[in-house]
Every structure is written in structure tokens, then in C-alpha cells.
Write a protein that holds these residues in place. Structure first.
Motif, mmCIF file in Angstrom:
data_model
loop_
_atom_site.group_PDB
_atom_site.id
_atom_site.type_symbol
_atom_site.label_atom_id
_atom_site.label_comp_id
_atom_site.label_asym_id
_atom_site.label_seq_id
_atom_site.Cartn_x
_atom_site.Cartn_y
_atom_site.Cartn_z
ATOM 1 N N PRO A 1 -5.455 -5.077 0.124
ATOM 2 C CA PRO A 1 -4.899 -4.987 -2.167
ATOM 3 C C PRO A 1 -4.354 -3.724 -2.347
ATOM 4 C CG PRO A 1 -6.056 -6.495 -1.273
ATOM 5 C CD PRO A 1 -6.082 -6.103 0.400
ATOM 6 N N PRO A 2 -3.790 -2.850 -3.163
ATOM 7 C CA PRO A 2 -3.267 -3.953 -4.005
ATOM 8 C C PRO A 2 -1.671 -4.272 -3.648
ATOM 9 C CG PRO A 2 -3.089 -1.927 -5.289
ATOM 10 C CD PRO A 2 -4.693 -1.616 -3.703
ATOM 11 N N TYR A 3 -1.831 -5.228 -2.707
ATOM 12 C CA TYR A 3 -0.217 -5.438 -2.929
ATOM 13 C C TYR A 3 1.046 -6.858 -3.275
ATOM 14 C CZ TYR A 3 -2.492 -8.349 0.463
ATOM 15 O OH TYR A 3 -3.772 -9.242 0.877
ATOM 16 N N CYS A 4 2.199 -6.539 -3.264
ATOM 17 C CA CYS A 4 3.309 -7.414 -3.594
ATOM 18 C C CYS A 4 2.571 -9.470 -3.680
ATOM 19 C CB CYS A 4 4.709 -7.536 -3.686
ATOM 20 S SG CYS A 4 5.778 -9.209 -4.178
ATOM 21 N N PRO A 5 2.412 -10.009 -4.554
ATOM 22 C CA PRO A 5 1.803 -10.874 -3.986
ATOM 23 C C PRO A 5 2.018 -11.949 -3.362
ATOM 24 C CG PRO A 5 1.606 -10.993 -6.302
ATOM 25 C CD PRO A 5 1.999 -10.035 -5.444
ATOM 26 N N ARG A 6 3.904 -11.904 -3.314
ATOM 27 C CA ARG A 6 4.942 -12.401 -2.888
ATOM 28 C C ARG A 6 5.095 -11.941 -0.524
ATOM 29 N NH1 ARG A 6 9.770 -15.968 -4.083
ATOM 30 N NH2 ARG A 6 8.893 -16.451 -2.169
ATOM 31 N N ILE B 1 4.487 -5.728 0.330
ATOM 32 C CA ILE B 1 4.507 -4.960 0.025
ATOM 33 C C ILE B 1 2.792 -3.940 -0.604
ATOM 34 C CG2 ILE B 1 6.043 -3.037 -0.713
ATOM 35 C CD1 ILE B 1 8.187 -4.688 -0.153
ATOM 36 N N PRO B 2 2.851 -2.739 0.554
ATOM 37 C CA PRO B 2 1.263 -2.291 -0.356
ATOM 38 C C PRO B 2 1.845 -1.765 -2.080
ATOM 39 C CG PRO B 2 2.280 -1.438 1.055
ATOM 40 C CD PRO B 2 2.269 -2.329 2.197
ATOM 41 N N PHE B 3 1.519 -1.634 -2.756
ATOM 42 C CA PHE B 3 1.649 -0.863 -3.937
ATOM 43 C C PHE B 3 0.256 0.462 -3.763
ATOM 44 C CE2 PHE B 3 2.823 -4.945 -6.646
ATOM 45 C CZ PHE B 3 3.643 -5.396 -6.379
ATOM 46 N N ILE B 4 0.767 1.338 -5.114
ATOM 47 C CA ILE B 4 0.382 2.656 -4.375
ATOM 48 C C ILE B 4 -0.947 2.691 -6.245
ATOM 49 C CG2 ILE B 4 1.892 4.338 -3.596
ATOM 50 C CD1 ILE B 4 2.685 4.749 -6.634
ATOM 51 N N TYR B 5 -0.517 1.411 -6.699
ATOM 52 C CA TYR B 5 -1.737 0.902 -7.690
ATOM 53 C C TYR B 5 -1.834 0.117 -8.443
ATOM 54 C CZ TYR B 5 1.700 0.945 -11.292
ATOM 55 O OH TYR B 5 2.881 1.213 -12.050
#
Ligand SMILES: [Zn+2]
Length: 269
Positions: free
Chosen positions: A67-72, A75-79
Motif C-alpha cells: 500500500p498505498p494502492y487502488c483498493p479495486r 495498482i500502486p499509487f505514488i501517495y
């Protein structure tokens, strides 16, 4: 009688052969002893390594997804955008499955592992890869009723002798206690390899290729299923599988893969 066939020459040749055979046997025994004494090898580069898995150099090259990533889509998020914020992809083209999780990004080391498991008979890779997947999918596994590997068409499974997704699912079942059902979902149509196809081509290539066997429908009905595969690229294959399971009235379908293709770090939306 010529020199080649003289008795003394024959005896010498016989002795030479015997000596070579004894040497061969000794070498073999020595090699066996060495194999036992030698440390395990890195599953990626085959350098000696402590314990099982990959060496420090290969480990540092693997990109584990956290994490953090899209809960669905996972896909990893940068923040971290806060809870429940979805990726652009999840909003623009929501898949049939509820959530997807992957252990690592699909990069060079991940591709080496996937390829070796799939095509080089390296079944010894399944345990560490499956354990990493079980860790990445902990949240999904806690709620799941069964694991269903993406099936191969019987013709391909016959020529490759085993299904790599099934091998991974077996390890995940052992690590999580969620039961494995490798027989519920069938690939009813052989499909072209997805490599080199565009996103719409991939979707139409696998459309209608999977089916829950008639007698198995009651076992899927109302159950929460996790689909297991080695790589998630466009998601077309797992989406087609999820549709088949939902047609058989599965309550929910999640996806757990070893590696997923990630275009690059991105903001949530
Ligand atoms: Zn290595």
C-alpha cells in the motif's frame, strides 16, 4: 594378429574402461555429496543463497507491491489518497472481478521467475512465489471460500504437463487454509497466446472461453472465489474467468496474481 587385437592390448583397454567406470562412479557420488552439502541456490540467478528464495541482489531487484494502492485493482499509487479512492482505470473500465492483488510488479526478475515456472519445469519456484502471493492477498484470503486457478486448455496442459496457476494456487491453499478447487472452471475453447495482442483483441480472444462445469455450478453459487494466475497484463483473461464464475452465481470474485504489469507510478486519479 595385429597390435589392435593382441590379448595384452585388450586387457589394457579393459582395465582402462574399468578404471574410468570406477572414476565416474566416484565423481557421481562426490557430486551427490556436494549437492547435499552445498547451500541452496537463488531461484532467479542460481547463485548460492541462505534459506530458500532469491539472493539479496535479486531480491533488491524485485518490486514488491505494498500500500498505498487502488483498493479495486491493486495498482500502486505514488501517495496515499486516503481510504476508498479508486484508480482512474477502476473508474473508467471497472472489471467484472471485485478486487485484484499482486505480489510484485512485472519486471525483468519477475518475468524470469514466471517464465522459468511456466516453460522450464521449475516447479521449485512455486513455493516461494505462492507464499509471496499469500502475503499480498491476505485481505482477500481472509474472506474467501475457495481458490480457483485460471485453467489451461486441456491440449496445452497436456503438452506442458502441469498448470502453473494451479501450482501457485496449491501453495496459497497450504499457506492460507482456503481450499483449492482446480476442477470447477474449464477452458472450453483453446485461445491464441495473448502476447502481442491489443487490449480489445485480448478481450475478444478470451470472451466465452471459460465455463463453470454444469455439475459444479451449485458449488460456486453464493461462494466468494479467488481466481489465481501468474501474471495480470490487461486483465482480459481473469475478467473472462470472473464473468464465467459470476454467471454461475458466485457471490464475489477476487483476483490474486504473482506479478502485474504497472505502467509506472501514478497519482490516484
Ligand atoms: Zn539471485
Amino acid at each position: 594378429m595385429d597390435a589392435e587385437t593382441s590379448p595384452s592390448r585388450s586387457i589394457a583397454t579393459g582395465l582402462r574402461h574399468a578404471r574410468r567406470a570406477v572414476h565416474g562412479a566416484c565423481r557421481q557420488a562426490a557430486r551427490l555429496a556436494l549437492d547435499i552439502a552445498l547451500p541452496r541456490l537463488c531461484i532467479s540467478c542460481r547463485e548460492p543463497v541462505d534459506g530458500d528464495g532469491v539472493c539479496a541482489a535479486c531480491w533488491s531487484k524485485l518490486s514488491f507491491i505494498a500500500p498505498p494502492y487502488c483498493p479495486r485493482l491493486g495498482i500502486p499509487f505514488i501517495y496515499d489518497p486516503g481510504p476508498d479512492l479508486l484508480s482512474m482505470e477502476a473508474i473508467a473500465a471497472p472489471p467484472a472481478y471485485t478486487r485484484a492483488r499482486a505480489a510484485v510488479r512485472y519486471d525483468e526478475v519477475a518475468a524470469t521467475l514466471v517464465h522459468a515456472l511456466k516453460y522450464q519445469g521449475r516447479t521449485d519456484l512455486a513455493p516461494p512465489m505462492g507464499r509471496w502471493m499469500a502475503r499480498a492477498g491476505r485481505e482477500l484470503l481472509a474472506e474467501a471460500d475457495m481458490l480457483v486457478p485460471v485453467p489451461l486448455h486441456w491440449r496445452r496442459s497436456w503438452s506442458r504437463r502441469y498448470n502453473q496457476s494451479g501450482a501457485l494456487a496449491q501453495v496459497i491453499a497450504g499457506a492460507s487454509g482456503v481450499k483449492l478447487r482446480g476442477d470447477l472452471l474449464r477452458r472450453i475453447r483453446a485461445t491464441e497466446h495473448q502476447v502481442g495482442l491489443s487490449r480489445p483483441q485480448r478481450a475478444s480472444n478470451v470472451q466465452g472461453a471459460f465455463k463453470v462445469a454444469g455439475e459444479a455450478q451449485s458449488e460456486v453459487q453464493g461462494r466468494r472465489v479467488i481466481l489465481v494466475d501468474d501474471v495480470l497484463t490487461s486483465g482480459a483473461t481473469v475478467d473472462a474467468c470472473a464473468r464465467a464464475l459470476l454467471r454461475a452465481q458466485a457471490a464475489q470474485v477476487d483476483v490474486l496474481v504473482f506479478a502485474r504489469v504497472v505502467d509506472g507510478p501514478r497519482p490516484p486519479i
